[in-house]
Design a protein around this motif. Structure first.
Motif, PDB file in Angstrom:
ATOM      1  N   LYS A 166       0.955  -1.333  -0.126  1.00 19.37           N
ATOM      2  CA  LYS A 166      -0.229   0.297  -0.054  1.00 19.37           C
ATOM      3  C   LYS A 166       0.923   1.232  -0.396  1.00 19.37           C
ATOM      4  CE  LYS A 166      -3.864  -1.815   2.449  1.00 19.37           C
ATOM      5  NZ  LYS A 166      -4.597  -2.377   4.252  1.00 19.37           N
ATOM      6  N   SER A 167       1.761   1.082   0.516  1.00 21.93           N
ATOM      7  CA  SER A 167       2.512   2.796   1.401  1.00 21.93           C
ATOM      8  C   SER A 167       3.433   3.037   0.306  1.00 21.93           C
ATOM      9  CB  SER A 167       3.611   2.521   2.628  1.00 21.93           C
ATOM     10  OG  SER A 167       4.510   1.028   1.770  1.00 21.93           O
ATOM     11  N   VAL A 168       4.167   1.672  -1.047  1.00 22.64           N
ATOM     12  CA  VAL A 168       4.368   1.673  -2.720  1.00 22.64           C
ATOM     13  C   VAL A 168       3.562   2.251  -2.853  1.00 22.64           C
ATOM     14  CG1 VAL A 168       5.413   0.654  -4.024  1.00 22.64           C
ATOM     15  CG2 VAL A 168       6.404  -0.445  -1.779  1.00 22.64           C
ATOM     16  N   LEU A 192       7.930  -3.562  -5.002  1.00 21.99           N
ATOM     17  CA  LEU A 192       8.237  -5.053  -4.247  1.00 21.99           C
ATOM     18  C   LEU A 192       8.561  -6.044  -4.903  1.00 21.99           C
ATOM     19  CD1 LEU A 192       6.128  -4.438  -0.972  1.00 21.99           C
ATOM     20  CD2 LEU A 192       8.459  -4.386  -0.979  1.00 21.99           C
ATOM     21  N   GLY A 193       9.754  -6.500  -4.739  1.00 23.25           N
ATOM     22  CA  GLY A 193       9.999  -8.112  -5.418  1.00 23.25           C
ATOM     23  C   GLY A 193      10.189  -9.176  -4.279  1.00 23.25           C
ATOM     24  N   ILE A 252      15.838  -8.340  -6.406  1.00 19.49           N
ATOM     25  CA  ILE A 252      16.152  -7.183  -6.896  1.00 19.49           C
ATOM     26  C   ILE A 252      14.793  -6.894  -7.970  1.00 19.49           C
ATOM     27  CG2 ILE A 252      17.589  -5.975  -7.835  1.00 19.49           C
ATOM     28  CD1 ILE A 252      19.670  -7.134  -5.556  1.00 19.49           C
ATOM     29  N   SER A 253      14.791  -7.690  -8.745  1.00 22.07           N
ATOM     30  CA  SER A 253      14.393  -7.862 -10.231  1.00 22.07           C
ATOM     31  C   SER A 253      13.286  -8.174 -10.087  1.00 22.07           C
ATOM     32  CB  SER A 253      15.331  -8.648 -11.445  1.00 22.07           C
ATOM     33  OG  SER A 253      14.791  -9.909 -10.710  1.00 22.07           O
ATOM     34  N   ARG A 254      12.388  -9.075  -9.458  1.00 23.03           N
ATOM     35  CA  ARG A 254      10.785  -8.388  -9.465  1.00 23.03           C
ATOM     36  C   ARG A 254      10.243  -6.674  -8.742  1.00 23.03           C
ATOM     37  NH1 ARG A 254      10.004 -10.064 -13.196  1.00 23.03           N
ATOM     38  NH2 ARG A 254       7.822 -10.038 -12.252  1.00 23.03           N
ATOM     39  N   ALA A 255      11.253  -6.739  -7.757  1.00 23.26           N
ATOM     40  CA  ALA A 255      11.323  -5.403  -7.484  1.00 23.26           C
ATOM     41  C   ALA A 255      11.068  -4.658  -8.432  1.00 23.26           C
ATOM     42  CB  ALA A 255      12.328  -5.051  -6.446  1.00 23.26           C
ATOM     43  N   VAL A 256      11.974  -4.323  -9.453  1.00 20.88           N
ATOM     44  CA  VAL A 256      12.031  -3.358 -10.434  1.00 20.88           C
ATOM     45  C   VAL A 256      11.074  -3.798 -11.365  1.00 20.88           C
ATOM     46  CG1 VAL A 256      13.100  -2.965 -12.196  1.00 20.88           C
ATOM     47  CG2 VAL A 256      15.158  -3.426  -9.970  1.00 20.88           C
ATOM     48  N   HIS A 308       8.401  -4.957 -10.946  1.00 17.79           N
ATOM     49  CA  HIS A 308       6.395  -4.048  -9.950  1.00 17.79           C
ATOM     50  C   HIS A 308       6.720  -2.950 -10.635  1.00 17.79           C
ATOM     51  CE1 HIS A 308       4.451  -2.961  -6.392  1.00 17.79           C
ATOM     52  NE2 HIS A 308       3.651  -3.713  -6.874  1.00 17.79           N
ATOM     53  N   ALA A 309       8.103  -2.367 -10.033  1.00 24.30           N
ATOM     54  CA  ALA A 309       7.845  -0.514 -10.144  1.00 24.30           C
ATOM     55  C   ALA A 309       7.716   0.221 -11.300  1.00 24.30           C
ATOM     56  CB  ALA A 309       9.696  -0.458  -9.905  1.00 24.30           C
TER      57      ALA A 309
END
Lengths: 299, 807
Positions: B483-485, B499-500, B778-782, B784-785
């Protein structure tokens, strides 16, 4: 393994200039943070080096007749903490914070950073927007060259083989000047710039009048001023439309290079976006915390 | 208070707070296996160990004890191989190929020989034994014999009186080549008519196909027919260089009676012993290998030390003088093994409730010019291709392919990071497609005790993967953080956060591909003053092995750590203990030490009895007991042995018990993407691991933090481009690894300890797992972003910016 070379160790500036005068093949060594890498990699093979890093005459930062004068052997670390630079060269001080790493900053000098002639010299864009000049001295003469004419190509400058860079100077900024430096590297520290931008905005009493200087590093064979965009912006006011047009022009007027750190197309896209973002921030007085200066935000 | 290791005692003990009840009890009993077969006894007697004793054991096992080697390393007093020298020592230089594929038509060393200081030259013709570097398949010559297959391949060696002469003389060699058509791309190399790179005897079915392996479980057609959603994608990763602090190096010292001693930086002394014996045609007993203080390895010192040691040994054999060979950083990067570049095609299917039904994977690894460890690397990649998930229908095909490039080898994760990038990306895409939360889909599919893996192996009790997922989610407060993201992204102009999550499993030890290597020996000697000298066959390479083994010995012998010394690793002291790889050091050598301790404690107890020393007093009065050993001419030395639990893997079906146990981890990363430039910053990180009992919490945490950094490098910045067989980087100026500023300033590291009763005090392996999980988080977080599919590494600013434009 370092190749063998002869090392001259002058104790004073006149002695150094005398030694320089004797041979045109003597290469000045200050911090050695670029030169030694080249020697080790056999990119250059000088027979004779002259160590000028320790010369007292090349040290010190002072204000003199309306100019800030920085000795060429002042280190990046010195500049990072210098109060005169904080006051009169804030944009340069921003660059010192993201310059290489602490070990290199302790050795690398401002004169060496420019005299090495790298397109990616991080001190160059801030000094370009400060309208800096380079003081060159030989045994019998002294001359001053505007920085934008000093570096002429990749590792090429107008320095004569018998001359030393002895100082960097720039006129004290008028009130109402504010600058910003942004470095894009492939990691947050110890990175060679893919692109760096310095922007200086000067406003007179009225909001409507603005003068802008923009310099780019690592996008062309030399660090450059982006004159067409500056001209478009000069006089103001800085509306979102004119900023967007100038950003576009900055990119279009730059003959960007492709190298192992990035393609020309990428550089051009980032120039447009970053010039617009930095100018907008300056115009609105917004300060951003940069990635490569951040310390993380979660506890 | 004495903790005795005599058998028939077991613990049904509470391990205190934080240990979930699913974890079986542990106690002395599980360690009381019979000699030579540490895995067979599982008595379940229930004589309780009292809590007091348990707490004392906890004081050593699990404690963050300062590493004994720390002070020397911090003070710069540790002796690395380049710090050593021997009287009359020569300096070696390797003359290497400058072309990727050619016949050597002429070698002219006349100018080299004339250079001052040059003592001897060695070519393929001089090799007294077999001209090969023995690793798995014997296809790699020690020195090129008529043909070169990659740039940097050793052709000849010279030794000189000093380093500078060696360097200069080497540049005077003239080598004439007749170039042969080369192939650099593994897919092109498999096409009919492609230039033939591989030595014919080591290929399967067709030219350039080094290894082909597969798994067939269930019915893949049926599996996809049962799926409500199918996603399919091809993923690419490139080279990764180990970038250990200390480059490769060895010193070969000829000794009397024709023996050769090797000192060097290495992971596998027994590999080196075998390689040197083969190239010099010596019996193994005449080759002694001493591991010197090793400045990092990460897999990079599994195969290459066999090369450097063989080359130094050839010069030492010919010159009859000690010879030192140290690779420069440039030489090391250009010629040493790296992580295999990969092409992974992945198809997965799931039901609408998120349950996985089928996974089909085709992976191609670029092996380079010689096999070295590629068959083992590929095997691990194939076994790990489905991740820690329950999948009924599985079809996996893996191939490693010969090309005219530098041979690839072992690198932390050993063929698994490439498939983890794919399986974690696929799972997220299924979740997104089905509208299921990404953490939830992992919970739905995570393997549990009793479940079957992709190779149809039934998992035992030490299966803590679900707990790692739950704990990681709890630590980051997954739902709130999402949510905060989202809130951040709605407000921010120039930044996007993401977030990943990444969950992995890791087969500990060498598994069904090389079960004969899963063994370890230990030698233990009670000195006359009651101190203890121990020799083991696995190595300290920075990971903390010596500390952990000392802790285990201290616990098993009930002797304070400062009374125990682990001798330098020397192949003559202990039997072949296998390589120090595959996250097996603690498990295997730990068991061997416990086994030795058990025998020694028995003897000590007997002598103590004769001196009227009670069991409780043994530790305090050990010097008296040791004196009695000495006075009475009793044997104070024992040997310990450990062999891996049985594994059984059928290469025909790809099914079987691939590894004796698995470790698990879940990592969650939060990243910030600057959408103007494409720069990525890792802002927060949670890493939860199940490696069974953690022997030294601080060291384990350090391993994980290091793995996060190395995984971050793999995902975001480390890159070597290859063009016509030539690598684009020559040093650490252009090969970028993360700096301290790039790694997350706060990594929340913790453990769920699903105890492995057959491991030392319940421990499993840890070393490789952190890197494996970190890069994907890390790559999954990117992804997602910036709301896009990411299919290749590294995520350089330019690549991210390109993806921003696509999203």
């Amino acid at each position: 393994m370092l190749p063998e070379f002869e090392l001259l160790m002058p104790r004073t500036l006149p002695e150094a200039l005398e030694m320089m005068n004797e041979s045109s093949r003597v290469i000045p060594l200050a911090g050695g943070t670029s030169l030694l890498v080249d020697l080790r990699g056999r990119i250059s093979r000088p027979q004779m080096l002259i160590n000028i890093g320790g010369l007292d005459e090349l040290r010190g930062v002072r204000v003199e007749e309306g100019y800030v004068v920085v000795g060429s052997a002042v280190t990046i670390a010195d500049l990072k903490h210098n109060v005169l630079i904080a006051k009169h060269g804030q944009v340069l001080q921003q660059a010192t914070r993201v310059f290489a790493n602490p070990l290199v900053r302790n050795r690398a000098t401002i004169g060496g950073n420019l005299a090495y002639g790298s397109p990616a010299a991080d001190a160059a864009p801030p000094l370009l927007v400060l309208d800096a000049e380079v003081e060159l001295t030989c045994k019998d003469a002294k001359r001053t060259v505007p920085l934008k004419e000093f570096i002429t190509g990749v590792r090429e400058t107008v320095r004569h083989p018998r001359e030393l860079v002895t100082a960097i100077r720039w006129p004290i900024l008028p009130e109402g000047s504010v600058g910003v430096f942004h470095k894009l590297g492939l990691r947050k520290a110890d990175a060679i710039s893919v692109l760096s931008i310095a922007v200086m905005l000067h406003r007179k009493n009225t909001e409507d009048y603005a003068q802008v200087r923009i310099a780019l590093g690592a996008v062309a064979p030399t660090p450059i001023r982006v004159t067409p965009a500056e001209e478009l912006l000069s006089g103001g006011p800085l509306t979102p439309e004119v900023i967007a047009r100038a950003a576009q022009l900055a990119s279009e007027s730059t003959h960007a290079i492709s190298d192992i750190r990035g393609s020309a197309a990428y550089r051009k896209r980032v120039i447009t976006a970053l010039v617009k973002r930095l100018l907008t921030n300056l115009a609105e007085g917004t300060k951003e915390k940069k990635h490569n200066e951040s310390e993380g935000y979660h506890s | 208070m004495l903790y005795s290791l005599s058998s028939n005692r077991a613990g049904n003990v509470s391990l205190g707070v934080g240990i979930p009840p699913y974890i079986a009890s542990w106690g002395g009993e599980s360690l009381a296996y019979s000699e030579g077969d540490p895995y067979t006894q599982h008595g379940r007697s229930s004589v309780g160990v009292n809590r007091q004793q348990n707490r004392e054991r906890e004081a050593i096992i699990g404690a963050s004890i300062v590493r004994p080697d720390a002070a020397d390393k911090v003070r710069g007093e540790a002796k690395f191989v380049d710090d050593l020298s021997f009287a009359g020592m020569l300096y070696a230089k390797v003359i290497r190929s400058t072309v990727p594929h050619a016949r050597i038509t002429n070698l002219d060393f006349s100018r080299v020989c004339k250079h001052a200081g040059v003592v001897c030259i060695v070519t393929a013709d001089d090799v007294p034994g077999e001209n090969i570097v023995h690793v798995i398949y014997d296809d790699q010559p020690a020195l090129a014999d008529g043909i070169v297959r990659y740039i940097g391949e050793p052709i000849a060696l010279l030794a000189a009186e000093d380093r500078r002469s060696a360097e200069r003389a080497a540049r005077l060699a003239i080598i004439d080549y007749k170039e042969i058509e080369a192939v650099f791309d593994p897919v092109a190399a498999l096409k009919p008519g492609a230039p033939v790179v591989a030595v014919p005897k080591v290929v399967e079915q067709r030219p350039n196909l080094f290894n082909a392996m597969h798994i067939r479980k269930g019915d893949i057609e049926q599996g996809f027919a049962e799926a409500d959603i199918i996603v399919e994608e091809t993923y690419h990763t490139g080279y990764q260089e180990h970038a250990y602090l200390e480059t490769q190096g060895a010193i070969a010292v000829p000794e009397e009676n024709g023996a050769m001693v090797i000192y060097g930086t290495m992971q596998c002394p027994f590999y080196v012993q075998a390689a040197v014996a083969k190239v010099l045609d010596l019996p193994l007993s005449k080759v002694r290998v001493v591991q010197t203080t090793t400045g990092g390895a990460f897999g990079g010192k599994e195969d290459i030390p066999s090369v450097t040691s063989s080359l130094a040994a050839l010069l030492a054999w010919k010159s009859r003088r000690p010879v030192k060979l140290i690779l420069s950083r440039e030489e090391d990067i250009l010629t040493s093994s790296k992580r295999h570049p990969s092409i992974v095609h992945y198809k997965s299917g799931a039901r609408s409730d998120g349950t996985l039904t089928a996974v089909e994977v085709d992976l191609v690894y670029n092996a380079g010019a010689y096999q070295t460890l590629s068959s083992a690397v590929l095997w691990r990649g194939v076994i790990h291709a489905t991740g820690p998930y329950r999948i009924p229908h599985v079809k996996i095909d893996g191939r490693s392919v010969a090309t005219n490039t530098v041979p690839c080898g072992a690198f932390r994760g050993f063929g698994s990071p490439q498939v983890i990038f794919a399986h974690e990306s696929q799972l997220d895409r299924l979740a997104d497609g089905l509208g299921i939360d990404r953490l939830e889909i992992r919970r739905i599919n995570a393997l549990k005790t009793g479940d079957r893996t992709a190779t149809n192996q039934r998992l035992g009790k030490s299966t803590g993967v679900m707990e790692t997922i739950k704990e990681a989610g709890k630590r980051i407060r997954w739902k709130d953080r999402l949510k905060s993201v989202n809130t951040f992204n709605e407000k921010s102009v120039y930044h996007r956060r993401g977030l990943g999550i990444s969950t992995v499993m890791y087969g500990v030890g060498l598994g069904g591909k090389a079960p004969f290597l899963d063994k370890a020996g230990a030698y233990m000697k009670l000195e006359a003053d009651g101190s203890l000298t121990i020799a083991v066959g696995n190595v300290e390479m920075g990971q903390g092995f010596t500390t952990v083994v000392t802790q285990i010995a201290s616990e098993a012998m009930q002797i304070p750590m400062n009374r125990i010394h682990i001798a330098p690793i020397d192949s003559s002291r202990v039997p072949d203990s296998g390589p120090t790889v595959a996250s097996r050091g603690t498990t295997m050598s730990g068991l061997a030490v416990i086994n030795a301790a058990k025998k020694l404690r028995k003897r000590i107890a007997k002598v103590a009895g004769s001196l009227d020393i009670t069991e409780e007093e043994i530790s305090a009065r050990l010097n008296e007991i040791a004196q009695a050993f000495w006075m009475r001419n009793l044997d104070p030395a024992v040997e310990g042995w450990a062999a891996g639990a049985p594994v059984s893997w059928n290469p025909e079906t790809g099914l079987g018990d691939a590894y004796f146990v698995y470790s698990y981890a879940t990592h969650i990363a939060e990243v910030d993407v600057d959408v103007t430039t494409g720069e990525v910053s890792v802002e927060d990180f949670v890493a939860i691991h199940d490696s069974g009992k953690i022997i030294n919490r601080q060291l384990a945490t350090g391993q994980i933090e290091g793995g996060i950094a190395q995984g971050l490098g793999f995902a975001l910045m480390e890159e070597i481009k290859e063009r016509n067989g030539e690598l684009s980087v020559k040093g650490l100026t252009t090969y970028r690894i993360p700096t301290v500023r790039d790694v997350p300033s706060h990594a929340h590291v913790d453990f769920v300890e699903a105890l492995y009763l057959k491991g030392p005090y319940g421990a499993k392996g840890l070393g490789e797992v952190p890197l494996m999980a970190a890069h994907a988080a890390i790559s999954r977080a990117v992804a997602h972003a910036i709301n896009t599919t990411i299919t290749s590494y590294p995520l350089s600013p330019e690549q991210v910016k390109r993806n921003v434009a696509l999203s």
